[in-house]
Write an enzyme that holds these catalytic residues in place. Sequence first.
Site, short mmCIF file in Angstrom:
data_model
loop_
_atom_site.label_atom_id
_atom_site.label_comp_id
_atom_site.label_asym_id
_atom_site.label_seq_id
_atom_site.Cartn_x
_atom_site.Cartn_y
_atom_site.Cartn_z
CG HIS A 85 -0.57 0.28 2.51
ND1 HIS A 85 -0.39 1.56 2.99
CD2 HIS A 85 -0.28 -0.53 3.54
CE1 HIS A 85 -0.02 1.51 4.27
NE2 HIS A 85 0.07 0.25 4.63
CG ASP A 97 1.96 1.67 7.95
OD1 ASP A 97 1.75 1.10 6.87
OD2 ASP A 97 1.09 1.85 8.82
CD GLU A 131 -3.33 -1.15 5.05
OE1 GLU A 131 -3.28 -2.16 5.76
OE2 GLU A 131 -3.12 0.00 5.51
CG ASP A 160 1.34 -2.86 5.53
OD1 ASP A 160 1.98 -1.83 5.82
OD2 ASP A 160 0.13 -3.01 5.80
N1 PHE Z 1 -1.84 -3.08 7.85
C1 PHE Z 1 -1.30 -2.43 9.03
C2 PHE Z 1 -1.21 -0.91 8.75
O1 PHE Z 1 -1.00 -0.50 7.63
C3 PHE Z 1 0.07 -2.91 9.39
C4 PHE Z 1 0.17 -4.39 9.53
C5 PHE Z 1 0.73 -5.12 8.50
C6 PHE Z 1 -0.27 -5.05 10.66
C7 PHE Z 1 0.83 -6.52 8.61
C8 PHE Z 1 -0.17 -6.42 10.79
C9 PHE Z 1 0.38 -7.16 9.75
O2 PHE Z 1 -1.34 -0.11 9.64
ZN ZN Z 2 -0.85 1.65 8.77
ZN ZN Z 3 0.57 -0.49 6.48
#
Ligand code: PHE
Ligand code: ZN
Ligand code: ZN
Length: 296
Positions: A85, A97, A131, A160
């Site tokens: 993402h 992130d 995302e 991610d």
């Molecule tokens: N998807 C979450 C975020 O973007 C991060 C995450 C990734 C958490 C993979 C757990 C496993 O904030």
């Molecule tokens: Zn995030």
């Molecule tokens: Zn993330």
Amino acid sequence: PPDIPLANVKNHLSQFQSIATANGGNRAHGRPGYLASVTYVKGLLDAAGFQTQQQSFTYGGATGYNLIADWPGGNTNDTLMVGAHLDSVTAGPGINDNGTGSAASLEVALAVARTGFQPTRHLRFAWWGAEELGLRGSTFYVNSLSAAQKAAIGGYLNFDMVGSPNPGYFLYDGDDSDGTGSGPGPAGSAEIEDTLEAYFTSINVPTRGTDFDGRSDYGPFIANGIPAGGIFTGAEGRKTAAQVELWGGTTGAFDPCYHRACDTVTNVSDTALDRNSDAIAYAVWTLADDTGTPGE
Ligand code: PHE
Ligand code: ZN
Ligand code: ZN
Ligand code: ZN
Ligand code: CA
């Protein structure tokens, strides 16, 4: 598989940081920093010879975008996808992130082009929008596919958060071998996990399983029976004393700046980012020349 140059990956992170700084401090869905991030990634992929599509969707009254990039060649009935993402939360620039997963995937895509890699499977890279608002872009993409188009995706690799400053080396537990209860993924997910694990074994870095429960963009893929896997270096959770023994670092959060304004270019472990970028390349090169049946 090529050694992915860390300096190139870090340059992409600097570009994402500059884009956020110039656009109100973030790269969030519906904000100008998001579209500027898409434009940056798309420009590099177009110049490298990818066929790109900017797929629009609407969420929360704003237009979002997925960037889909196909590498010409290979069996399109057995496509290997790689995704990350590209959006941040509104609180900050989203460099760990998920600038890290976005930049590492981008540099692997550019390495495919530089080396003229022509695998048996078709390769498709994706950068997802929204995302952070509930896997909106990846869900829109999967829902836009016909049954035949879904069946043509033999595997999906998701990245991610792959540069957390106090990193763990977690692989989505596609075979549920650690019994955390999130359950095994679609058949074929274990092969993806095993392939990523083989890379870490080769560099003597231990890995552990992490929940394969749909907390990132692989969720809509596994919900449709598509095998998936990926790497995660940890978010708000805290590294245990046993994990410090395993990986070094400290018994604090894997990423103390998770979803905060301080998730900037300094909020990254270069070692983790380098290892994980190379692991992504290893997995792409290994899985894309898979000679078995689709999804196995
Ligand atoms: N998807 C979450 C975020 O973007 C991060 C995450 C990734 C958490 C993979 C757990 C496993 O904030
Ligand atoms: Zn995030
Ligand atoms: Zn993330
Ligand atoms: Zn490297
Ligand atoms: Ca498990």
